[in-house]
Design a protein around this motif. Structure first.
Motif, PDB file in Angstrom:
ATOM      1  N   ALA A 200       0.825  -1.207   0.000  1.00  0.00           N
ATOM      2  CA  ALA A 200       0.000   0.000   0.000  1.00  0.00           C
ATOM      3  C   ALA A 200       0.855   1.251   0.000  1.00  0.00           C
ATOM      4  N   GLY A 201       0.357   2.285  -0.672  1.00  0.00           N
ATOM      5  CA  GLY A 201       1.047   3.558  -0.693  1.00  0.00           C
ATOM      6  C   GLY A 201       1.579   3.892  -2.071  1.00  0.00           C
ATOM      7  N   PRO A 202       2.173   5.079  -2.228  1.00  0.00           N
ATOM      8  CA  PRO A 202       2.421   6.075  -1.185  1.00  0.00           C
ATOM      9  C   PRO A 202       1.132   6.727  -0.682  1.00  0.00           C
ATOM     10  N   SER A 203       1.226   7.276   0.520  1.00  0.00           N
ATOM     11  CA  SER A 203       0.088   7.888   1.197  1.00  0.00           C
ATOM     12  C   SER A 203      -1.009   6.838   1.393  1.00  0.00           C
ATOM     13  N   GLN A 204      -2.263   7.215   1.165  1.00  0.00           N
ATOM     14  CA  GLN A 204      -3.381   6.311   1.413  1.00  0.00           C
ATOM     15  C   GLN A 204      -3.798   5.514   0.179  1.00  0.00           C
ATOM     16  N   ALA A 205      -3.123   5.745  -0.946  1.00  0.00           N
ATOM     17  CA  ALA A 205      -3.510   5.092  -2.197  1.00  0.00           C
ATOM     18  C   ALA A 205      -2.891   3.704  -2.321  1.00  0.00           C
ATOM     19  N   SER A 206      -3.513   2.870  -3.130  1.00  0.00           N
ATOM     20  CA  SER A 206      -2.985   1.536  -3.438  1.00  0.00           C
ATOM     21  C   SER A 206      -2.817   1.438  -4.948  1.00  0.00           C
ATOM     22  N   PHE A 207      -1.753   2.079  -5.445  1.00  0.00           N
ATOM     23  CA  PHE A 207      -1.579   2.171  -6.891  1.00  0.00           C
ATOM     24  C   PHE A 207      -1.330   0.817  -7.541  1.00  0.00           C
ATOM     25  N   TYR A 208      -0.838  -0.138  -6.766  1.00  0.00           N
ATOM     26  CA  TYR A 208      -0.577  -1.453  -7.355  1.00  0.00           C
ATOM     27  C   TYR A 208      -1.870  -2.108  -7.830  1.00  0.00           C
ATOM     28  N   ARG A 209      -2.992  -1.733  -7.247  1.00  0.00           N
ATOM     29  CA  ARG A 209      -4.264  -2.311  -7.672  1.00  0.00           C
ATOM     30  C   ARG A 209      -4.685  -1.797  -9.055  1.00  0.00           C
ATOM     31  N   VAL A 210      -4.178  -0.630  -9.429  1.00  0.00           N
ATOM     32  CA  VAL A 210      -4.448  -0.101 -10.769  1.00  0.00           C
ATOM     33  C   VAL A 210      -3.693  -0.902 -11.818  1.00  0.00           C
ATOM     34  N   ILE A 211      -2.510  -1.413 -11.457  1.00  0.00           N
ATOM     35  CA  ILE A 211      -1.634  -2.094 -12.411  1.00  0.00           C
ATOM     36  C   ILE A 211      -1.976  -3.568 -12.533  1.00  0.00           C
ATOM     37  N   GLN A 212      -2.324  -4.198 -11.404  1.00  0.00           N
ATOM     38  CA  GLN A 212      -2.629  -5.631 -11.436  1.00  0.00           C
ATOM     39  C   GLN A 212      -3.889  -5.907 -12.249  1.00  0.00           C
ATOM     40  N   GLY A 213      -3.826  -6.915 -13.072  1.00  0.00           N
ATOM     41  CA  GLY A 213      -4.977  -7.292 -13.876  1.00  0.00           C
ATOM     42  C   GLY A 213      -5.270  -6.366 -15.030  1.00  0.00           C
ATOM     43  N   ALA A 214      -4.396  -5.388 -15.273  1.00  0.00           N
ATOM     44  CA  ALA A 214      -4.650  -4.390 -16.314  1.00  0.00           C
ATOM     45  C   ALA A 214      -4.183  -4.828 -17.692  1.00  0.00           C
ATOM     46  N   GLN A 215      -3.482  -5.953 -17.786  1.00  0.00           N
ATOM     47  CA  GLN A 215      -3.028  -6.511 -19.061  1.00  0.00           C
ATOM     48  C   GLN A 215      -2.190  -5.504 -19.867  1.00  0.00           C
ATOM     49  N   GLY A 216      -1.367  -4.736 -19.142  1.00  0.00           N
ATOM     50  CA  GLY A 216      -0.468  -3.803 -19.815  1.00  0.00           C
ATOM     51  C   GLY A 216      -1.148  -2.576 -20.360  1.00  0.00           C
ATOM     52  N   THR A 217      -2.368  -2.265 -19.917  1.00  0.00           N
ATOM     53  CA  THR A 217      -3.085  -1.106 -20.444  1.00  0.00           C
ATOM     54  C   THR A 217      -2.801   0.177 -19.667  1.00  0.00           C
ATOM     55  N   MET A 218      -2.086   0.084 -18.557  1.00  0.00           N
ATOM     56  CA  MET A 218      -1.772   1.271 -17.756  1.00  0.00           C
ATOM     57  C   MET A 218      -0.295   1.645 -17.821  1.00  0.00           C
ATOM     58  N   GLY A 219       0.572   0.664 -17.928  1.00  0.00           N
ATOM     59  CA  GLY A 219       1.997   0.941 -17.933  1.00  0.00           C
ATOM     60  C   GLY A 219       2.791  -0.342 -18.021  1.00  0.00           C
ATOM     61  N   VAL A 464     -17.018   0.551 -16.078  1.00  0.00           N
ATOM     62  CA  VAL A 464     -16.375   0.942 -17.334  1.00  0.00           C
ATOM     63  C   VAL A 464     -16.044   2.424 -17.323  1.00  0.00           C
ATOM     64  N   ALA A 465     -16.981   3.242 -16.883  1.00  0.00           N
ATOM     65  CA  ALA A 465     -16.750   4.692 -16.842  1.00  0.00           C
ATOM     66  C   ALA A 465     -15.600   5.043 -15.902  1.00  0.00           C
ATOM     67  N   ALA A 466     -15.548   4.370 -14.737  1.00  0.00           N
ATOM     68  CA  ALA A 466     -14.475   4.637 -13.774  1.00  0.00           C
ATOM     69  C   ALA A 466     -13.122   4.209 -14.328  1.00  0.00           C
ATOM     70  N   LEU A 467     -13.086   3.036 -14.963  1.00  0.00           N
ATOM     71  CA  LEU A 467     -11.830   2.552 -15.526  1.00  0.00           C
ATOM     72  C   LEU A 467     -11.309   3.485 -16.614  1.00  0.00           C
ATOM     73  N   LYS A 468     -12.194   4.010 -17.427  1.00  0.00           N
ATOM     74  CA  LYS A 468     -11.763   4.915 -18.494  1.00  0.00           C
ATOM     75  C   LYS A 468     -11.223   6.224 -17.938  1.00  0.00           C
ATOM     76  N   LYS A 469     -11.771   6.679 -16.817  1.00  0.00           N
ATOM     77  CA  LYS A 469     -11.223   7.879 -16.168  1.00  0.00           C
ATOM     78  C   LYS A 469      -9.808   7.619 -15.655  1.00  0.00           C
ATOM     79  N   VAL A 470      -9.606   6.436 -15.058  1.00  0.00           N
ATOM     80  CA  VAL A 470      -8.274   6.079 -14.562  1.00  0.00           C
ATOM     81  C   VAL A 470      -7.295   5.941 -15.727  1.00  0.00           C
ATOM     82  N   LYS A 471      -7.754   5.323 -16.792  1.00  0.00           N
ATOM     83  CA  LYS A 471      -6.913   5.167 -17.986  1.00  0.00           C
ATOM     84  C   LYS A 471      -6.490   6.529 -18.530  1.00  0.00           C
ATOM     85  N   ALA A 472      -7.388   7.484 -18.529  1.00  0.00           N
ATOM     86  CA  ALA A 472      -7.077   8.811 -19.057  1.00  0.00           C
ATOM     87  C   ALA A 472      -6.016   9.524 -18.230  1.00  0.00           C
TER      88      ALA A 472
END
Length: 487
Positions: A200-219, A464-472
């Motif tokens: 977890a982190g930095p701060s209160q965020a869990s950025f690893y959850r954005v990357i896991q399962g993303a199939q290379g669509t975030m980074g 879907v709408a939330a994921l597209k905002k994160v992707k942007a």
């Protein structure tokens, strides 16, 4: 030209020109349509990756990251659009650190299970790994895909055993998650005793959850740390066979709840025979015919302090549980010994990969559910297979308790002959129909791949709408593996 710029970044030997080699990246063992990439580039380090992603942003070129060697199975590394760059990370093979005190290993994405297992064993550690991954499978690739692991007692969160990552987001910016975020460089953190074991982190965020399962669509992840476990001093594996799934599941519930077992999973006779058969195809059919419909495997282990005593009392408690549910654990069923199976699952699959030995190809359908729903969902899958003309008795089934046994990964394996168009077509149609039926009855497809991903994800417009905002935010130019998931 973009090719000239790529050569400047990684050197001429790391930009693949051979057309036959490029074609290998245009397809895999899934039913995803073949799309030929424009070129393949092999970065040497994180700096190369950052420069490649920034160049892709400037030229609006699609980028598809690949870390594992062939064969591939799920379509996530096949480009969805023409003109793509394949960023092949398999040459980034540095094992950066193995820290026994904190039970952490750190490596780059090209490191395979075979390579990392050897390194951590030298320090008295063991990976919490998936069931018999292929030898060419990237450890980081598996972590990012959230492949289920075979020691549920040490699976604390759906993301485990992943801890920290260094990622080049779609913007080209480097970012470190969890305790690796700082302060200071990784080397400076090591010097002060930090271990990069907090996800977890930095701060209160869990950025690893954005990357896991993303199939290379975030980074693109350029290194990751993962939690390991101590190597046991004493191990006592057991097999428990039955035709009654409910007995197996009740045993699993109590064995994990009371923390009596390390490795623990359930296989039907098709899958266990596929894993343990040595002579094909005759040995497979003979072995399968001697096995009960379900076999539970579990391992009791003792560590540094009083290992024999620990194993002794845990075996007694285990026997009380299994006797209560009317089951009898044994050391051997038919020709399969528990010790032999334990030795097998501590290593990647021998070649050929176990899912390909029977007929040459395999298609998987997998999802998460709770124990109470398993019998119903397995019944639905069997009925769907029979209706599609695929004998349900030939279907492999793998049940893996996860997150300390609170829920279960349920996987169906369909073995087929890829050169037989009728079999291939039958399995492809079955996959679509079965996914719809299972979803309608409550199966949770947490890792959708290929054509099924759109059908699954688009059931929830808000997601879907939330994921597209994160992707942007992380990939504003949509260069990272476009066309996958809902992107």
């Amino acid at each position: 030209m973009i090719e000239d710029e790529l050569v400047k970044i990684v050197g001429p030997g790391n930009v693949i020109q051979d057309q036959a080699m490029i074609d290998e990246y245009s397809r895999d063992n899934s039913f995803v349509n073949s799309v030929r990439p424009e070129r393949v580039v092999k970065p040497r380090n994180s700096e190369d990756v950052g420069k490649i992603v920034k160049l892709a942003n400037e030229t609006l070129t699609p980028v598809v990251p690949v870390s594992s060697g062939p064969p591939h199975f799920r379509g996530d590394t096949v480009p969805s659009l023409g003109g793509a760059i394949i960023v092949d990370l398999s040459g980034m093979k540095q094992i950066m650190r193995v820290d026994r005190q904190n039970r952490v290993a750190i490596c780059e994405p090209g490191v395979t299970f075979d390579e990392l297992i050897t390194a951590v064993e030298k320090e008295g550690l063991r990976l919490n790994m998936p069931l018999l991954p292929r030898k060419s499978k990237s450890v980081i690739g598996s972590l990012l895909e959230r492949d289920p692991v075979i020691m549920p007692a040490y699976h604390w969160d759906i993301s485990d055993p992943l801890a920290c990552v260094e990622v080049i987001f779609g913007t080209g910016d480097m970012f470190r998650t969890g305790s690796a975020a700082g302060p200071g460089s990784i080397e400076e953190q090591w010097a002060t005793g930090q271990a990069q074991n907090e996800a977890a982190g930095p701060s209160q965020a869990s950025f690893y959850r954005v990357i896991q399962g993303a199939q290379g669509t975030m980074g693109i992840v350029t290194w990751a740390s993962m939690r390991c476990e101590l190597l046991p001093r004493v191990e006592e594996p057991f097999l428990l066979g039955s035709s009654h799934l409910d007995k197996m599941l009740e045993s699993v519930h109590w064995l994990i709840k009371l923390r009596l077992v390390n490795e623990c999973f359930l296989l039907n006779n098709s899958n266990l025979a596929a894993i343990m058969a040595r002579k094909w195809p005759d040995d497979y059919q003979e072995l399968k015919g001697t096995l009960p419909p379900w076999v539970l495997f579990f391992n009791i282990a003792g560590y540094e302090y009083l290992p024999e005593e620990r194993v002794s009392y845990q075996i007694k408690d285990m026997m009380d549980i299994t006797q209560r549910v009317g089951a009898e654990p044994v050391k051997k069923i038919a020709k399969i010994s528990a010790s032999e199976l334990l030795e097998s699952v501590h290593r990647p699959s021998e070649e050929p990969y176990w899912k390909l030995r029977y007929k040459g190809a395999c298609h998987d359908i997998f999802f998460l559910t709770i124990y109470d729903r398993l019998s119903e969902l397995i019944g639905i899958m069997r009925d769907t297979a029979d209706e599609a003309g695929f004998p349900a008795l030939d279907m492999g089934i793998y049940l893996q308790p996860i997150v300390q046994g609170t829920n279960c990964h349920c996987e169906f394996n369909f073995f087929y002959q890829p050169e037989n168009p009728n079999e291939s077509s039958r399995v492809k149609e079955l996959s679509t129909t079965a996914t719809k039926n299972l979803t309608n009855h409550g199966a949770f497809f947490s890792r959708p791949y290929g054509e099924s991903s759109k059908m699954i994800i688009n059931r929830d417009a808000a997601t879907v709408a939330a994921l597209k905002k994160v992707k942007a935010v992380f990939d504003p130019n949509n260069i990272m593996n476009p066309g996958k998931l809902c992107f």
